[in-house]
Design a protein around this motif. Structure first.
Motif, PDB file in Angstrom:
ATOM      1  N   LEU A   1      10.017  -4.176  15.063  1.00  0.00           N
ATOM      2  CA  LEU A   1       9.232  -4.325  13.815  1.00  0.00           C
ATOM      3  C   LEU A   1       7.752  -3.680  14.174  1.00  0.00           C
ATOM      4  O   LEU A   1       7.061  -2.963  13.038  1.00  0.00           O
ATOM      5  CB  LEU A   1       8.944  -6.008  13.769  1.00  0.00           C
ATOM      6  CG  LEU A   1      10.074  -6.797  13.340  1.00  0.00           C
ATOM      7  CD1 LEU A   1       9.734  -8.202  13.276  1.00  0.00           C
ATOM      8  CD2 LEU A   1      10.145  -6.491  11.554  1.00  0.00           C
ATOM      9  N   CYS A   2       7.242  -3.556  15.318  1.00  0.00           N
ATOM     10  CA  CYS A   2       6.103  -2.708  15.451  1.00  0.00           C
ATOM     11  C   CYS A   2       6.202  -1.453  15.187  1.00  0.00           C
ATOM     12  O   CYS A   2       5.380  -0.622  14.500  1.00  0.00           O
ATOM     13  CB  CYS A   2       5.811  -3.006  16.931  1.00  0.00           C
ATOM     14  SG  CYS A   2       3.884  -2.470  17.210  1.00  0.00           S
ATOM     15  N   GLY A   3       7.398  -0.913  15.596  1.00  0.00           N
ATOM     16  CA  GLY A   3       7.902   0.562  15.395  1.00  0.00           C
ATOM     17  C   GLY A   3       7.928   0.853  13.978  1.00  0.00           C
ATOM     18  O   GLY A   3       7.608   1.826  13.544  1.00  0.00           O
TER      19      GLY A   3
ATOM     20  N   GLU B   1       3.020   2.739   8.164  1.00  0.00           N
ATOM     21  CA  GLU B   1       1.742   3.150   7.870  1.00  0.00           C
ATOM     22  C   GLU B   1       1.588   4.721   8.006  1.00  0.00           C
ATOM     23  O   GLU B   1       0.702   5.154   7.492  1.00  0.00           O
ATOM     24  CB  GLU B   1       0.892   2.450   9.225  1.00  0.00           C
ATOM     25  CG  GLU B   1       0.943   0.810   8.868  1.00  0.00           C
ATOM     26  CD  GLU B   1      -0.256   0.398   7.954  1.00  0.00           C
ATOM     27  OE1 GLU B   1      -0.534   1.033   6.975  1.00  0.00           O
ATOM     28  OE2 GLU B   1      -1.118  -0.419   8.373  1.00  0.00           O
ATOM     29  N   ALA B   2       2.450   5.237   8.822  1.00  0.00           N
ATOM     30  CA  ALA B   2       2.293   6.818   8.790  1.00  0.00           C
ATOM     31  C   ALA B   2       2.870   7.418   7.628  1.00  0.00           C
ATOM     32  O   ALA B   2       2.949   8.849   7.672  1.00  0.00           O
ATOM     33  CB  ALA B   2       3.016   7.198  10.104  1.00  0.00           C
TER      34      ALA B   2
ATOM     35  N   ARG C   1       0.770  -1.311   0.069  1.00  0.00           N
ATOM     36  CA  ARG C   1       0.076   0.002  -0.023  1.00  0.00           C
ATOM     37  C   ARG C   1       0.806   1.244  -0.095  1.00  0.00           C
ATOM     38  O   ARG C   1       0.529   2.250  -0.450  1.00  0.00           O
ATOM     39  CB  ARG C   1      -1.002   0.064   1.258  1.00  0.00           C
ATOM     40  CG  ARG C   1      -2.064   1.039   1.250  1.00  0.00           C
ATOM     41  CD  ARG C   1      -3.181   0.741   2.335  1.00  0.00           C
ATOM     42  NE  ARG C   1      -2.602   0.505   3.605  1.00  0.00           N
ATOM     43  CZ  ARG C   1      -2.667  -0.454   4.311  1.00  0.00           C
ATOM     44  NH1 ARG C   1      -3.105  -1.636   3.748  1.00  0.00           N
ATOM     45  NH2 ARG C   1      -2.155  -0.489   5.455  1.00  0.00           N
ATOM     46  N   HIS C   2       2.108   1.286   0.570  1.00  0.00           N
ATOM     47  CA  HIS C   2       2.984   2.391   0.830  1.00  0.00           C
ATOM     48  C   HIS C   2       4.226   2.294  -0.382  1.00  0.00           C
ATOM     49  O   HIS C   2       4.967   3.277  -0.129  1.00  0.00           O
ATOM     50  CB  HIS C   2       3.321   2.600   2.083  1.00  0.00           C
ATOM     51  CG  HIS C   2       2.388   3.139   3.115  1.00  0.00           C
ATOM     52  ND1 HIS C   2       1.810   4.139   3.212  1.00  0.00           N
ATOM     53  CD2 HIS C   2       1.415   2.163   4.102  1.00  0.00           C
ATOM     54  CE1 HIS C   2       0.836   4.407   4.254  1.00  0.00           C
ATOM     55  NE2 HIS C   2       0.678   3.073   4.562  1.00  0.00           N
ATOM     56  N   GLY C   3       4.245   1.264  -0.857  1.00  0.00           N
ATOM     57  CA  GLY C   3       5.265   0.821  -1.996  1.00  0.00           C
ATOM     58  C   GLY C   3       6.648   0.765  -1.289  1.00  0.00           C
ATOM     59  O   GLY C   3       7.814   1.367  -1.894  1.00  0.00           O
ATOM     60  N   VAL C   4       6.518   0.247  -0.309  1.00  0.00           N
ATOM     61  CA  VAL C   4       7.935  -0.015   0.468  1.00  0.00           C
ATOM     62  C   VAL C   4       8.031  -1.647   0.374  1.00  0.00           C
ATOM     63  O   VAL C   4       7.383  -2.358   0.428  1.00  0.00           O
ATOM     64  CB  VAL C   4       7.844   0.315   2.111  1.00  0.00           C
ATOM     65  CG1 VAL C   4       8.845  -0.107   2.836  1.00  0.00           C
ATOM     66  CG2 VAL C   4       7.375   1.921   2.217  1.00  0.00           C
ATOM     67  N   HIS C   5       9.548  -1.646   0.160  1.00  0.00           N
ATOM     68  CA  HIS C   5       9.841  -3.069   0.149  1.00  0.00           C
ATOM     69  C   HIS C   5      10.946  -3.563   1.367  1.00  0.00           C
ATOM     70  O   HIS C   5      11.388  -2.507   1.785  1.00  0.00           O
ATOM     71  CB  HIS C   5      10.808  -3.094  -1.259  1.00  0.00           C
ATOM     72  CG  HIS C   5      10.150  -2.920  -2.491  1.00  0.00           C
ATOM     73  ND1 HIS C   5       9.560  -3.712  -3.029  1.00  0.00           N
ATOM     74  CD2 HIS C   5      10.246  -1.704  -3.113  1.00  0.00           C
ATOM     75  CE1 HIS C   5       9.217  -3.125  -4.110  1.00  0.00           C
ATOM     76  NE2 HIS C   5       9.431  -1.939  -4.202  1.00  0.00           N
ATOM     77  N   LEU C   6      10.333  -4.471   1.960  1.00  0.00           N
ATOM     78  CA  LEU C   6      11.100  -4.966   3.220  1.00  0.00           C
ATOM     79  C   LEU C   6      11.479  -6.439   3.249  1.00  0.00           C
ATOM     80  O   LEU C   6      10.884  -7.416   2.796  1.00  0.00           O
ATOM     81  CB  LEU C   6      10.002  -4.782   4.242  1.00  0.00           C
ATOM     82  CG  LEU C   6      10.597  -5.237   5.621  1.00  0.00           C
ATOM     83  CD1 LEU C   6      11.556  -4.587   6.180  1.00  0.00           C
ATOM     84  CD2 LEU C   6       9.344  -5.143   6.702  1.00  0.00           C
TER      85      LEU C   6
END
Length: 295
Positions: free
Chosen positions: A272-274, A280-281, A28-33
């Motif tokens: 990971l939660c952070g 998401e922000a 959704r945010h276009g981030v690769h992890l």
């Protein structure tokens, strides 16, 4: 007995694997992890603990020590790892634990004693002075000559060991994240980066602002200079070191359900939660490539 370097050959499974994470929150945010699975290096001495201990074990052997003495809280992964390393590589081990003794021992300390570690305890006021000469002298008088490992195993040799993690990564990335307890892992990772790459640490204890100076101190100890390519996020400690909340437990259960991995609640789950909260922000621009270190 052979050299420490010879002993270590085959002990650690390196390089640790990189695993792409598929998650609609990332898409959704276009981030690769990707996860750097340092937790798979060795079942008893995983991740940053092995990287921190490796060159310290060599130094202890070369300097003629047969006993390791180190410090930690009652839930310290470093205490566990030092006990396991000591048993494997033929060192006696002493663990100096913060606070009062509680029986029965928790799982971490019971594990350490099963690996041969002798435990001793310092009240919290004395523990805060653990690096002062009189406290160290009293410990050495009691236990004899010891190779001293600092809390969390973080010193210049540890930083150099952790820095090698970065050279194992063969894919391009922009940001690398880690949990931060004593600052050694973040110091080493940041020292190993190149170009515009940055490191982001997530403090796992309350009031983690002091870690900024610790990271700089450790980098100077290892390399003579501190880098400016890292930051520390201090708002995801979930109550403090070795403390957890319903929100953290819910995140861990959800992460396991989504990805089949159960992150350690003391360290990696907080990171990971952070990280996902930042994603998401909208803290990272679309196309950002992130690596999160599990250790």
């Amino acid at each position: 007995m052979g050299s420490s370097e010879d002993e270590q050959v085959g002990f650690a499974s390196l390089p640790s694997p990189l695993v792409e994470l598929h998650d609609e929150r990332l898409t959704r945010h276009g981030v690769h992890l990707q996860l750097k699975r340092d937790d798979l290096i060795n079942p008893e001495i995983p991740g940053n603990k092995w990287r921190k201990l490796r060159y310290n074990l060599q130094a202890a052997r070369e300097e003629g020590f047969s006993r390791l003495l180190t410090f930690g809280g009652a839930f310290s992964n470093h205490i566990r790892a030092t006990a396991a390393a000591g048993q494997h590589f033929g060192f006696e081990t002493v663990g100096v634990i913060r606070g009062e003794e509680h029986n029965p021992l928790n799982e971490s300390l019971a594990y350490a004693t099963k690996r041969g570690m002798v435990l001793t305890y310092l009240d919290r006021a004395t523990y805060r002075r653990k690096t002062e000469p009189d406290v160290l002298a009293a410990l050495q008088d009691r236990f004899g000559p010891c190779y001293l490992l600092p809390e969390g195993g973080s010193n210049g040799l540890a930083v150099r060991g952790v820095a090698e993690l970065v050279s194992e990564i063969t894919t391009d990335f922009d940001i690398i994240c880690c949990a931060t307890g004593t600052g050694g892992t973040l110091a080493g990772i940041a020292a190993g980066l190149a170009g515009q790459q940055r490191a982001l640490g997530f403090a796992v204890l309350k009031g983690g602002q002091f870690l900024e100076e610790e990271v700089r101190r450790l980098q100077r100890e290892a390399y003579g200079v501190a880098t400016a390519n890292w930051t520390i996020e201090v708002d995801f400690h979930f109550g403090g070191y070795a403390k957890r909340t319903l929100a953290l437990d819910t995140f861990i259960a959800d992460f396991h359900e989504r990805h089949g991995v159960t992150p350690d609640w003391v360290y990696e789950a907080k990171m990971l939660c952070g990280l996902f909260a930042h994603i998401e922000a909208g803290a990272f621009s679309s196309g950002t490539r992130i690596i999160a270190v599990l250790s």
